[in-house]
Design a protein around this motif. Structure first.
Motif, short mmCIF file in Angstrom:
data_model
loop_
_atom_site.label_atom_id
_atom_site.label_comp_id
_atom_site.label_asym_id
_atom_site.label_seq_id
_atom_site.Cartn_x
_atom_site.Cartn_y
_atom_site.Cartn_z
N ASP A 80 35.65 43.49 38.47
CA ASP A 80 36.66 43.60 39.51
C ASP A 80 37.21 42.23 39.88
O ASP A 80 38.41 42.03 39.99
CB ASP A 80 36.08 44.29 40.74
CG ASP A 80 37.10 44.40 41.86
OD1 ASP A 80 38.18 44.97 41.63
OD2 ASP A 80 36.81 43.89 42.97
N ARG A 81 36.32 41.27 40.05
CA ARG A 81 36.73 39.91 40.39
C ARG A 81 37.52 39.28 39.25
O ARG A 81 38.51 38.59 39.47
CB ARG A 81 35.50 39.06 40.71
CG ARG A 81 35.82 37.71 41.22
CD ARG A 81 36.44 37.83 42.59
NE ARG A 81 36.67 36.51 43.10
CZ ARG A 81 37.65 36.21 43.92
NH1 ARG A 81 38.47 37.15 44.34
NH2 ARG A 81 37.81 35.00 44.36
N LEU A 82 37.11 39.54 38.03
CA LEU A 82 37.82 39.03 36.86
C LEU A 82 39.22 39.63 36.79
O LEU A 82 40.18 38.94 36.46
CB LEU A 82 37.02 39.38 35.59
CG LEU A 82 37.49 38.79 34.28
CD1 LEU A 82 37.34 37.27 34.32
CD2 LEU A 82 36.67 39.35 33.14
N GLY A 83 39.34 40.91 37.11
CA GLY A 83 40.63 41.58 37.09
C GLY A 83 41.58 41.08 38.16
O GLY A 83 42.79 41.03 37.95
N ARG A 84 41.05 40.71 39.32
CA ARG A 84 41.90 40.20 40.40
C ARG A 84 42.33 38.77 40.16
O ARG A 84 43.32 38.33 40.72
CB ARG A 84 41.17 40.30 41.73
CG ARG A 84 41.16 41.70 42.28
CD ARG A 84 40.70 41.72 43.69
NE ARG A 84 39.24 41.77 43.70
CZ ARG A 84 38.50 41.43 44.74
NH1 ARG A 84 39.06 40.98 45.83
NH2 ARG A 84 37.20 41.52 44.66
N GLY A 85 41.57 38.04 39.37
CA GLY A 85 41.92 36.66 39.08
C GLY A 85 41.46 35.72 40.18
O GLY A 85 40.83 36.10 41.15
N VAL A 86 41.82 34.47 40.01
CA VAL A 86 41.43 33.43 40.96
C VAL A 86 42.60 33.17 41.89
O VAL A 86 43.74 32.97 41.45
CB VAL A 86 41.04 32.13 40.21
CG1 VAL A 86 40.74 31.03 41.19
CG2 VAL A 86 39.86 32.38 39.30
N ASP A 87 42.33 33.17 43.18
CA ASP A 87 43.35 32.85 44.18
C ASP A 87 43.32 31.35 44.42
O ASP A 87 42.37 30.82 45.01
CB ASP A 87 43.06 33.62 45.47
CG ASP A 87 44.11 33.40 46.54
OD1 ASP A 87 45.16 32.81 46.23
OD2 ASP A 87 43.88 33.84 47.68
N ALA A 88 44.34 30.65 43.94
CA ALA A 88 44.36 29.19 44.03
C ALA A 88 44.30 28.72 45.47
O ALA A 88 43.65 27.71 45.78
CB ALA A 88 45.61 28.65 43.34
#
Length: 109
Positions: free
Chosen positions: A90-98
């Motif tokens: 799930d975290r991988l799918g949402r990506g990183v919030d810069a």
């Protein structure tokens, strides 16, 4: 050296894969049991949909791959990696919030 299981047509598969799958299956069973208890023992509607079941089975298969690819140090680590795979994916799918990364101070400073 990591132990492997030889599967016909697939070849050698690390045992950490199967342990990771087991960890994910345990989480799925616990979630289904909790959802059923919340509905007074009735089967939740989502578990009657074939698409949902197929996606959850695919999640279990991917959950087994995570400890195998990341080379889990031992069986307990592989079990934890498999159990936490839905959160990881799930975290991988949402990506990183810069913006979030820039606000948080690094742990090393």
């Amino acid at each position: 050296m990591q132990s492997v299981v030889v599967v016909p047509y697939l070849g050698a598969i690390p045992t950490t894969y199967f342990i990771g799958c087991f960890g994910s299956i345990a989480v799925e069973i616990a979630a289904a049991l909790k959802a059923s208890v919340d509905l007074d023992g009735r089967c939740p509607e989502r578990y009657l949909r074939p698409f949902y079941i197929v996606i959850r089975v695919l999640m279990i298969l991917v959950a087994g791959a995570i400890p195998a690819f990341l080379d889990a140090a031992n069986s307990l680590t592989a079990l934890y990696m498999g159990a936490s795979a839905p959160l990881f994916l799930d975290r991988l799918g949402r990506g990183v919030d810069a913006a979030q990364v820039l606000k948080e101070p690094s742990a090393g400073t």
